[in-house]
Scaffold this active site. Structure first.
Site, PDB file in Angstrom:
ATOM      1  CB  ALA A  92       2.635   4.994  32.251  1.00 12.29           C
ATOM      2  CE  LYS A 132       5.074  21.698  19.979  1.00 10.62           C
ATOM      3  NZ  LYS A 132       4.219  21.791  21.168  1.00 10.62           N
ATOM      4  CG  ASP A 141       0.740  18.863  23.148  1.00  6.12           C
ATOM      5  OD1 ASP A 141       1.137  19.005  21.991  1.00  6.12           O
ATOM      6  OD2 ASP A 141       0.527  17.748  23.669  1.00  6.12           O
ATOM      7  CD  GLU A 190      -3.057  15.953  22.868  1.00  5.17           C
ATOM      8  OE1 GLU A 190      -1.977  15.954  22.216  1.00  5.17           O
ATOM      9  OE2 GLU A 190      -3.154  15.440  23.997  1.00  5.17           O
TER      10      GLU A 190
END
Length: 586
Positions: free
Chosen positions: A191, A239, A302, A306
């Site tokens: 978005a 985190k 990041d 993940e």
């Protein structure tokens, strides 16, 4: 670090991975065992005219942050005390948090009267409530307001948390953005990509744009664009998932400093306030310590993390191991305990003497019997390079923009288009394995941690160490490496899988994380099954160099340093938690 999306060319930080044509595959693998640290929806944003130029073609930066990377990122604060720490021989600077620092927030937020938190996904509820509660403790008159789309289904939950139209703390996206001095943008990454021009255009000159993820920078870079040059741009990146940020903050009201570590970055500073605004934001969230990074390093580590050990890799690993153990004769329940429960319980829980979080990975290995150590080594040596193969590919897909574009396109498929139906994310906990997990958890005694299976531990730690090595060779600081590869996994994410399974962990995270986990988990499953475990079954010799590198890796010292900064409170996740996504509540 120069990047080229077309060919995925990377800069100097990858020089140590480059192979000469005459090098053998074996020497290539030994080179990456260990090396020292190198020096969607559409928003409805209408009713207001946007600024003349929302996003400009990249030109000479105005008051941008230093281009140094890793531990060399510099910052100075006029409000908070900067502390030097030593992680595995590398000096880094942090700012410790704590409720005793809340009286400094008005000075850090000087010139800010209204903080607008835009979005109500994973991070929105947690950050808005934490900042509001921290400011309330010192009777600050700074307002925290939530900005949502008209008729947003999230408005009901925002009101439940105390944000209302009547109080002026809940409103339309554009209105909140245009009135805020600090705009914390927490809508989904897809978005943000599709609506950034309207969002940035609604901000008033001199305002601060706050991000909790560097994704938008990566998207702008891929488009040859940059942020407006009359606003400051900072990031504070907890985190851990949003529910962890809120849960530990609430638990920490009785223990000063309890919370989730965060990184911060100053990408653009138009008036000299950006660093203290970012640090004040992090302190208000309850971060035990905050370390410096760059917005570019943040999104690379990041998004990569993940998809790796934090979510995708651990999901793929446990599914692969579950099939292996049941095929070998283990019962379904015992196989679940020796895969998922082993990782989320015995390896992760900080009340255990065999924990990664407080004692480190070596403590897990040292706690095993001699036979157990041999089994650990077999799994570790076999899994390390197959895991690194996928991890390196993933990092470079993130770095060159491929993974960012994948997220944006996936977000657009959530709604019907071009004659195709909508393709929302499917469920990931409906297979036999995860149904077995429901039975295991129902019968689990309170506080039970599950067994410590040496083979599971070896494979899990191998994936974790491979991720550490990729980040290290790519030039990230040890603070970033430890948090993105170890601390966030065992202290923030794994406890949610322990409580209610893989979906409760993955789907409490951001849309970007959820998409990435679904995409990359099967890749880890395949590589480990087809390469690592086949090698074990074929009695391939254990590579002694890989094991020696694990035992002597400097990251163990870095983790010990990070553990000394860890708050004493462990997250307590209950199955009926009310701080998780509304659709996941029981």
């Amino acid at each position: 670090m120069a990047l080229s999306c077309g060919s995925c060319t990377v800069g100097k930080a990858t020089a140590s991975l480059a192979l000469k044509k005459d090098e053998t595959l074996a020497s290539a693998k030994s080179a990456v065992i260990m090396s020292p640290m190198p020096r969607v929806e559409k928003l409805s944003i209408a009713g207001k005219k946007t600024a003349a130029v929302a996003v400009s073609v990249r030109s000479q930066a105005v008051a941008t942050a230093t281009t140094k990377r890793g531990a060399e990122v510099e910052f100075e604060s006029k409000v908070f005390t900067k502390e030097k720490i030593n992680l595995a021989g590398r000096e880094e600077y942090i700012v410790r948090g704590g409720r005793n620092l809340y009286p400094l927030l008005p000075e850090a937020f000087k010139g800010i009267k209204k903080i607008g938190v835009i979005g109500w996904g994973s991070q929105g509820p947690a950050q808005a409530q934490n900042i509001r509660d921290s400011l309330a403790e010192i009777n600050s008159d700074i307002t925290v307001s939530i900005g949502l789309r008209p008729n947003s289904s999230s408005a009901k939950d925002a009101r439940r948390c105390g944000f209302t139209e009547e109080a002026g703390t809940l409103g339309d996206v554009t209105t909140v953005i245009s009135e805020s001095d600090l705009v914390i943008l927490l809508i989904s990454d897809a978005a943000q990509a599709d609506n950034h021009e309207a969002i940035l255009g609604a901000m008033k000159p001199g305002a601060v744009l706050g991000l909790s993820h560097g994704f938008l920078l990566g998207h702008l870079q891929s488009q040859g664009k940059s942020f407006r040059d009359d606003i400051s741009v900072v990031a504070v990146c907890p985190k851990g998932m949003g529910p962890s940020v809120r849960r530990l903050y609430v638990q920490g009201k009785e223990v000063n400093g309890s919370g989730i570590n965060a990184s911060f970055a100053v990408h653009q500073d138009v008036d000299g306030r950006a660093t203290d605004v970012a640090l004040g934001w992090s302190v208000a969230l309850g971060s035990p310590f905050t370390f410096a990074t760059t917005l570019e390093d943040e999104y690379k580590s990041d998004i990569f993390g993940e998809r790796g050990i934090l979510l995708g890799a651990v999901h793929g690993l446990v599914e692969s191991l579950f099939r292996r153990y049941t095929a070998g004769g283990m019962s379904d329940e015992e196989a679940f305990k020796n895969t998922v429960e082993c990782i989320t319980g015995n390896l992760s829980k900080t009340i255990s003497t065999k924990t990664i979080s407080t004692k480190g990975m070596l403590a897990v290995y040292d706690s095993l019997s001699e036979e157990g150590k041999k089994e650990f080594e077999t799994a570790y040596a076999a899994s390390y390079h197959p895991a690194m193969d996928i991890l390196l590919e993933c990092y470079e897909d993130v770095a060159c923009g491929n993974e960012i574009r994948s997220v944006v396109l996936a977000g657009r498929r959530f709604s019907p288009k071009e004659g195709f139906p909508a393709f929302p994310m499917g469920k990931i906990d409906q297979t036999h394995m995860w149904k077995v997990g429901e039975k295991v958890r129902a019968a689990r005694a309170p506080g039970a941690l599950g067994p410590l299976h040496p083979f599971t531990a070896g494979a899990y730690v191998a994936v974790m160490m491979a991720q550490i090595q990729v980040l290290r060779l790519k030039g990230h600081s040890y603070s970033e490496i430890c948090n993105e590869s170890v601390i966030e996994a065992v202290d923030s994410l794994n406890p949610f899988m322990h409580a209610r399974g893989v979906a409760f962990m993955v789907d409490n995270c951001s849309t970007t994380a959820r998409l990435g986990s679904r995409k990359w988990a099967p890749r880890f499953d395949y590589n480990l099954t087809q390469q690592a475990f086949v090698a074990v079954d074929n009695n391939a010799p254990v590579d002694a160099a890989i094991i020696k590198a694990f035992k002597t890796d400097p990251v163990h010292d870095a983790l010990a340093g990070c553990a000394s900064l860890r708050p004493s409170v462990d997250i307590a996740v209950t199955a009926d938690a009310d701080y998780v996504r509304e659709e996941l509540r029981q």
